[in-house]
Structure formats: structure tokens, C-alpha cells
Design an enzyme around this catalytic site. Sequence first.
Site, PDB file in Angstrom:
ATOM      1  N   ASP A   1      34.670  15.742  22.767  1.00  0.00           N
ATOM      2  CA  ASP A   1      33.376  15.581  23.426  1.00  0.00           C
ATOM      3  C   ASP A   1      33.319  14.249  24.172  1.00  0.00           C
ATOM      4  O   ASP A   1      32.866  14.160  25.328  1.00  0.00           O
ATOM      5  CB  ASP A   1      32.269  15.659  22.371  1.00  0.00           C
TER       6      ASP A   1
ATOM      7  N   ASP B   1      33.831  13.515  28.636  1.00  0.00           N
ATOM      8  CA  ASP B   1      32.853  12.826  29.479  1.00  0.00           C
ATOM      9  C   ASP B   1      33.475  11.604  30.156  1.00  0.00           C
ATOM     10  O   ASP B   1      33.198  11.316  31.320  1.00  0.00           O
ATOM     11  CB  ASP B   1      31.639  12.387  28.662  1.00  0.00           C
TER      12      ASP B   1
ATOM     13  N   ASP C   1      40.777   5.150  19.839  1.00  0.00           N
ATOM     14  CA  ASP C   1      40.308   3.915  20.473  1.00  0.00           C
ATOM     15  C   ASP C   1      41.235   3.480  21.605  1.00  0.00           C
ATOM     16  O   ASP C   1      40.795   3.205  22.716  1.00  0.00           O
ATOM     17  CB  ASP C   1      40.110   2.797  19.434  1.00  0.00           C
TER      18      ASP C   1
END
Length: 354
Positions: free
Chosen positions: A246, A250, A222
Site C-alpha cells: 500500500d 503510492d 525502510d
Amino acid sequence: MTQRRHSIAVIPGDGIGPEVIEAGQRVLEALADRFDFALDWTTFDWSCERYAETGTMMPEDGIDQVRAHDAIYLGAVGWPSVPDHVSLWGLLIPLRRDLDLYANVRPVKLFEGVTCPLAGRTPDDIDFVVVRENVEGEYSKIGGRLYEGTEHEAANQVAMFTRHGTDRIMDIAFELAQTRRKHVTSATKSNGIVHTMPFWDERFEAAKTRHPGIDTAAYHIDILTAHFVLNPDRFDVVVASNLFGDILSDLGPAIAGSIGIAPSANLNPARTTPSMFEPVHGSALDIAGQGIANPAAAIWSGAMMLDHLGETAASDAVMSALAETFKHPETRTRDLGGTASTSEAVDAVLKAMG
């Protein structure tokens, strides 16, 4: 006579996949001519369109068909009428797992001329690589659903982390850092995920002892995403599990200006099977067929493929040319604030290569 030949399995896929792969092939063929090697292309129609016609994303012997090639060049997979889990588990995940493409390497770099959404950041601030574990972790098939359709319906899914799998992805990250700025960051969440993430942390500590001379850091996922936005200059190599990698890979291109330029390599470092190279951007159906798709990610992925195949000079040449095209609005595509079509962007790369 050309001495070096490379056999490439091509999977254009869906949406803009065929457009950007064709663009990438134009550039790679020009490099082959210039640097005296040959690329032998074999195209496979594996896609959601094939699924609609046959009920399968690829034939039963698909893995065997590509196994003998030197590399795989993939465009994009995805179509509204085919659920994402069908396309993913019907093509990409079998390729990654059956070929043991366990290292997903995704560079993140801000180029001159590309607008960064983070105020005041320059290309010197954003240049790192996300190394994602690609075949185990959270993306497992272990689990199931109970009492479907009732008020007691339940679902569970087991994340599988092995010492073998975790150690080898850590080693890839540390070995990559050795060639860069010698720093590795681990993405964890061991304060909330009480079994797999403490195990991940332990294996990261073990990796540090195997790779002395590399500085390290570890952040919970986080706050790590926050640091990607607030302090991207902290990062050199980031190693992460399948799910966390993943997400981070991005977010990384997004802070560098556009996911449309993001490449990836799915590597079998032992080279016992062909590695696979693909842009990250997906099928982008909203612009498919309009001739405006950004080919940069496919070209950059192709450059990574050439480097993997030993054609380092060719890889360096195309990356220099690609970087040059980003500097000018007339040679950038619309997603980067430019005016170039897909073919015009390719023409600009070829011209910059000389």
C-alpha cells in the site's frame, strides 16, 4: 454484429470518482466501437453518500449483485464525515476479500512530458510494477481494544500471513516478471518483525526455486523506500505485503510525477469472480465538481480492465493515445502542469486514438 460482450459493474463512488469514471467510460465506449466489442454497464450507488443516507456503504447482498459481472470499474471512496475505516471496511475490503481479489497490481511508469520530481530521470529509468498482497497480512480484523477511556487503555492488531496467501502472491509476481525484465524484488522487514517477515522471506526463497531464471533482490522496507527515490531504475516487479505494498504503490506514482495517473487492478487470477479496476488517487474532494480532475488513472485502469477481459489490442491503443497526450501541456491536466480540463483531456485521448 458484435460477438464479444462484457458486463461491467460500475461503482463511481465519491468526490471526483463519478467524474473520472464517466471520462473513462467515454474512452472505453469509443474503443468498443472501434474494436467490435460491447460493454454493458450496470451502475451501483455505493458510496459514503449512501452511507450517510442508509447507514451502510452497500446493501447486504451487494457482493452477490456484482458477482455475476465480468469486471468491476470503481472510481473513488471517501468523505470527511465518514471515517476512513468505515468506508474501507464497508466497501473496498469486503469486495476484495469476498471476491478473493488477492493480487493488487499497480504499474508505475514515467511518461514523456510528465515532470519527474527526481533530477535527471527519464522514462527509461522508471517503469516497474508493485504487486501487493490484497486480502490478508497486516490488514486483518484480528485484535481489539481493552480498558477504553482509562489510563490503561490498550489496542492490539494481529497480522495474518498464510502459506497459501503468501505463496500465491509470490507466484503472481514471478509470473509477471517472466513477461517483463525478469527481476523480482521482495519488500521485507525481517530484522524487526520477528515472526511474519522471516516467514515472508522463507516463502520468497521457496518461490525462487519454483521460478528459475528470474533474478531477485530483497530489501527491508525502510531502505527500499529510499531506493525507490534514489535508484528507481533497479526495479522491475516488486512484491510486498498488504501494508508495505500500500505504501510503496503510492510512493511509486509520486516519483513518476503524479498519483493522479496511477491505476490499479484488484485481480482474481483464477477468474472465478470479477476483478476490480480503480484509480489510486482517492476522492480528491478539494477539486470535486470543478471539471479539472485528471482522468488518466481511470482511463489507464480501464485499459487494464480491457486487457484482463481479453481486449488487448484495445488496451494497447488507449495506452498509446494516453502517452501521446502527456507530451503536450494543452492536453495535460493541471496536476501535470498542463491546462486541460477533464473533458478536454478525454477529447485529446479520443483524438489521439484516431
